[in-house]
Design a protein around this motif. Sequence first.
Motif, PDB file in Angstrom:
ATOM      1  N   GLU A 131      -8.379  -2.336   0.999  1.00 26.98           N
ATOM      2  CA  GLU A 131      -8.666  -3.074   2.234  1.00 26.98           C
ATOM      3  C   GLU A 131      -7.382  -3.185   3.057  1.00 26.98           C
ATOM      4  O   GLU A 131      -6.475  -3.929   2.717  1.00 26.98           O
ATOM      5  CB  GLU A 131      -9.173  -4.468   1.878  1.00 26.98           C
ATOM      6  N   SER A 132      -7.300  -2.384   4.116  1.00 29.70           N
ATOM      7  CA  SER A 132      -6.102  -2.405   4.956  1.00 29.70           C
ATOM      8  C   SER A 132      -6.473  -1.880   6.335  1.00 29.70           C
ATOM      9  O   SER A 132      -7.503  -1.230   6.491  1.00 29.70           O
ATOM     10  CB  SER A 132      -5.008  -1.514   4.345  1.00 29.70           C
ATOM     11  N   SER A 133      -5.635  -2.159   7.333  1.00 32.13           N
ATOM     12  CA  SER A 133      -5.954  -1.639   8.663  1.00 32.13           C
ATOM     13  C   SER A 133      -5.472  -0.204   8.808  1.00 32.13           C
ATOM     14  O   SER A 133      -5.994   0.559   9.597  1.00 32.13           O
ATOM     15  CB  SER A 133      -5.379  -2.538   9.760  1.00 32.13           C
ATOM     16  N   GLN A 134      -4.480   0.182   7.997  1.00 32.31           N
ATOM     17  CA  GLN A 134      -4.012   1.563   8.052  1.00 32.31           C
ATOM     18  C   GLN A 134      -4.483   2.352   6.823  1.00 32.31           C
ATOM     19  O   GLN A 134      -4.719   1.773   5.764  1.00 32.31           O
ATOM     20  CB  GLN A 134      -2.488   1.604   8.066  1.00 32.31           C
ATOM     21  N   ARG A 174       0.419  -2.753  13.155  1.00 33.32           N
ATOM     22  CA  ARG A 174      -0.590  -2.684  12.074  1.00 33.32           C
ATOM     23  C   ARG A 174       0.072  -2.521  10.708  1.00 33.32           C
ATOM     24  O   ARG A 174      -0.404  -3.054   9.713  1.00 33.32           O
ATOM     25  CB  ARG A 174      -1.554  -1.528  12.326  1.00 33.32           C
ATOM     26  N   SER A 208      -7.865 -10.290   0.630  1.00 39.27           N
ATOM     27  CA  SER A 208      -7.458  -9.015   0.033  1.00 39.27           C
ATOM     28  C   SER A 208      -6.052  -9.075  -0.576  1.00 39.27           C
ATOM     29  O   SER A 208      -5.652  -8.153  -1.281  1.00 39.27           O
ATOM     30  CB  SER A 208      -7.526  -7.908   1.084  1.00 39.27           C
ATOM     31  N   PRO A 217       0.796  -1.235   0.000  1.00 37.45           N
ATOM     32  CA  PRO A 217       0.000   0.000   0.000  1.00 37.45           C
ATOM     33  C   PRO A 217       0.827   1.283   0.000  1.00 37.45           C
ATOM     34  O   PRO A 217       0.443   2.252  -0.654  1.00 37.45           O
ATOM     35  CB  PRO A 217      -0.837  -0.113   1.277  1.00 37.45           C
ATOM     36  N   ASP A 254      -0.296  -5.046   7.343  1.00 35.18           N
ATOM     37  CA  ASP A 254      -0.750  -4.584   6.025  1.00 35.18           C
ATOM     38  C   ASP A 254       0.234  -4.893   4.918  1.00 35.18           C
ATOM     39  O   ASP A 254      -0.038  -4.601   3.766  1.00 35.18           O
ATOM     40  CB  ASP A 254      -0.936  -3.046   6.052  1.00 35.18           C
TER      41      ASP A 254
END
Lengths: 414, 412
Positions: free
Chosen positions: A233-236, B128, B233, A137, B132
């Motif tokens: 779609e990512s947590s950050q 986090r 994902s 990302p 990712d």
Amino acid sequence: MNSTIHCETYPNGLVLLAEPMPWLESAAFTLLTPAGCASEPEDRSGLSEFTCEMTLRGAGPRDSRQFILDLDQLGVERSDSVTEAHISYSGATLAENLLRALAIYADVVRAPHLPADQLEPARLALLQDLRAIEDEPSEKTMIALRRRHYPDPWGRPPQGERAAVEAITLDDIRRHVSQHFRPNGSILGVAGNFSWPALKDAVGEWFGDWPPAPTAAVVEKPAARHTVHLPYESSQTHIGVAYPSVPYRHPDYFQAWGAVGVLSGGMSARLFTEVRERRGLCYTVYAVHHTVRDYGGVFCYSATTAERAQETLDVLLAELRRLAQGVREEELARLKARIKSALIMQQESSVARSGSIAREYYHLGRARSLDELARLVDGLTCQSINQYLREHPPLDFTVVTLGPEKLEVRVGVS
Amino acid sequence: MEFLRSTLENGLEIVAECNGEAHSTAVGFFVNTGARDESPDLAGVSHFLEHMAFKGTARRSGDDVNREFDELGAQYNACTSEEHTVFFASVLPEQQDRVLELLADILRPALRAEDFDTEKQVILEEIRMYEDQPPFGADEKCRAAHWGSHPLGQSVLGSLESVGKLSVEAMREYHASRYVPGNIALVAAGRVDFDALIRSARRYCGAWEPLPAQRIVEPPSHRRGFHVLQKQSATQAYAVQMTAGPSATDDDRYAAKILAAIVGDETGSRLFWELTDPGLAESASMGHYEFEGAGLMVTYLCCDPSLAAENLQRIFDLFRRVESEGVTQAELDQAKNKVSSRIVLAGERPRGRLFVLGADWLHRRQYRSVRADLESLAAITLDDVTNVVAKYPLSSGTTWIVSPRAEISPPS
């Protein structure tokens, strides 16, 4: 510090720059060929990367296995990369193996086989790289940001786009090589332990009869410079912010670069202090000055949990706007101390110097010694940087966010 | 090039490789503590503590620490692994004393509750961030599955839960028990004034109280298994394979590194020709990792998920061939050249030497010059490589895969 850089321009236009570092056991080279992605046809993005990959699959008397075997026998630590301007080949090895390594790379740029049976494996390798970027990302964010910040073709990503990579033919690659692999516009940087007369003669022997080719003008399209959110779609949430600056060749470059150093260079710099240390908003935050031939930009990045992303963007933009108010003496003093160390420590790396002098030549038409660079840094004053910032305050932001939720760009609010 | 060593009265060891030709000085405190020294309720404390060192001491705020490092023009950082925590800086030689004072001071951090709470947010963001990005935790999950409840299976970062629950009191206790002088080596490389280094160390570290610190080293058992974690994902599939390898004190480690280069170097290796060159994988590589009392051979693969099962089968078959047929003299010579050149290039920078010296000292209480390492490499024979393969078979270990597809059959 080191103040000698030899320079030789051969009759066909090839430029050789060489910085002696006799205290090292190694020598390194960086060969820039003017075949970067700005020279790709618009519907053939990824062509430079594809070409680079193909040139490493056999050249001169070697097929692809022999090529890698011979470089390994010489202990060459190699890397290749594609930028907007160049396909760059570089390698470092023990000093006594430098000339033999260079002879192999003369074949890579002058006599690549571009074998038809390697086309599909090379294409698959490129498509795998494109897929892998989908999982990165931060890289996706910065690729999107560069694209929007620079006028096309200067912000193109070297990896290209899937459909274009799938469409590239062997003829496209052959054409790219014949048009853009040429001595005029190529720069060879060498640094480390070598004999200058022997190097100059050897390069003349291997590259001297490489015929020049005409150069083509680049057709530019204006930058899009708009804000965009890319759902992911990512947590950050990943945040990229860019604003215009001057290019490397501009007389004010060091002022611009000094200002960015105050923003982000060392852990006491403003962004790290305000965004991470004081507020604990993120793990990563930085700003870098980036330059292509005629344009510059400051590129900032941070990433944080979606819920805290808005605050992170707000604080980041506030710091960029605050920069226009100027930098302080103690900030500049720290910056100078760090840069002075960094310049001296560059003398411990032949790889770093070979790349630096080649890129300097591309931007300026000459390579500055570490001594000269140190004097330029010494000459920076708060007054000169602040004058620059008054005339060029951070403005006209391009913002790319990538993540689960869109953010609001509150530009103009202070 | 001269190796010098000394020990303070409180047990702090000082080792240095002094090179009068160097332009810079690299110094570091190598603390013999990491994830393997944490009890489960402290998971992540070593790494979190490494961050807290920069948040201030009795006489410095966090801002002071960062500002002073930058004023010295230092290139500095810290890192934490399964068994070491390292605080290091490269400076111009004239700053040797000042940077040592600063590094020594941050090894005695204030650990203020307010800073702890702020920094906890940064650590949670770091966790986090790794969630990712590739390989989406496959490396830590593989290690945990491979080593089960053995301390070497513990995560360096810890989890959102373990770090979230960690208290500053628990961190203070951990610091008091692990950051004792007998558990730390002060290491320096490059242009070092060794007499001045000892004087500075005595002045800034001499009062550190000598207390015992122990690490319980039990031999781990290496497990086998094949695990697939579906992550819809993700675009690519990521596989990590671990098998046993020589430990940090095992003389077989040189042959293991050569074996890893032959089988899995980024270019020119068997994995490269089998998977990367034909475009079947984005990357495929192998490395040898050494620890106190244990070692690992680790294989990484990143590829299109539709090719994952086929690629894993190819890797398995390739490993079997290495086990049954060995490697060739030409491959051995090629790998030796490549690895020797890397050692020389990395050794040209004092910072590169610092990490080699520090690991040699913490693991083996041994100094090895670049020349000594090159000689050990040159002496490796085909028999040595064959022996390593026989002792540490590559085809039998733990595999962890993160992939958008759940159905990936194990190789057979």
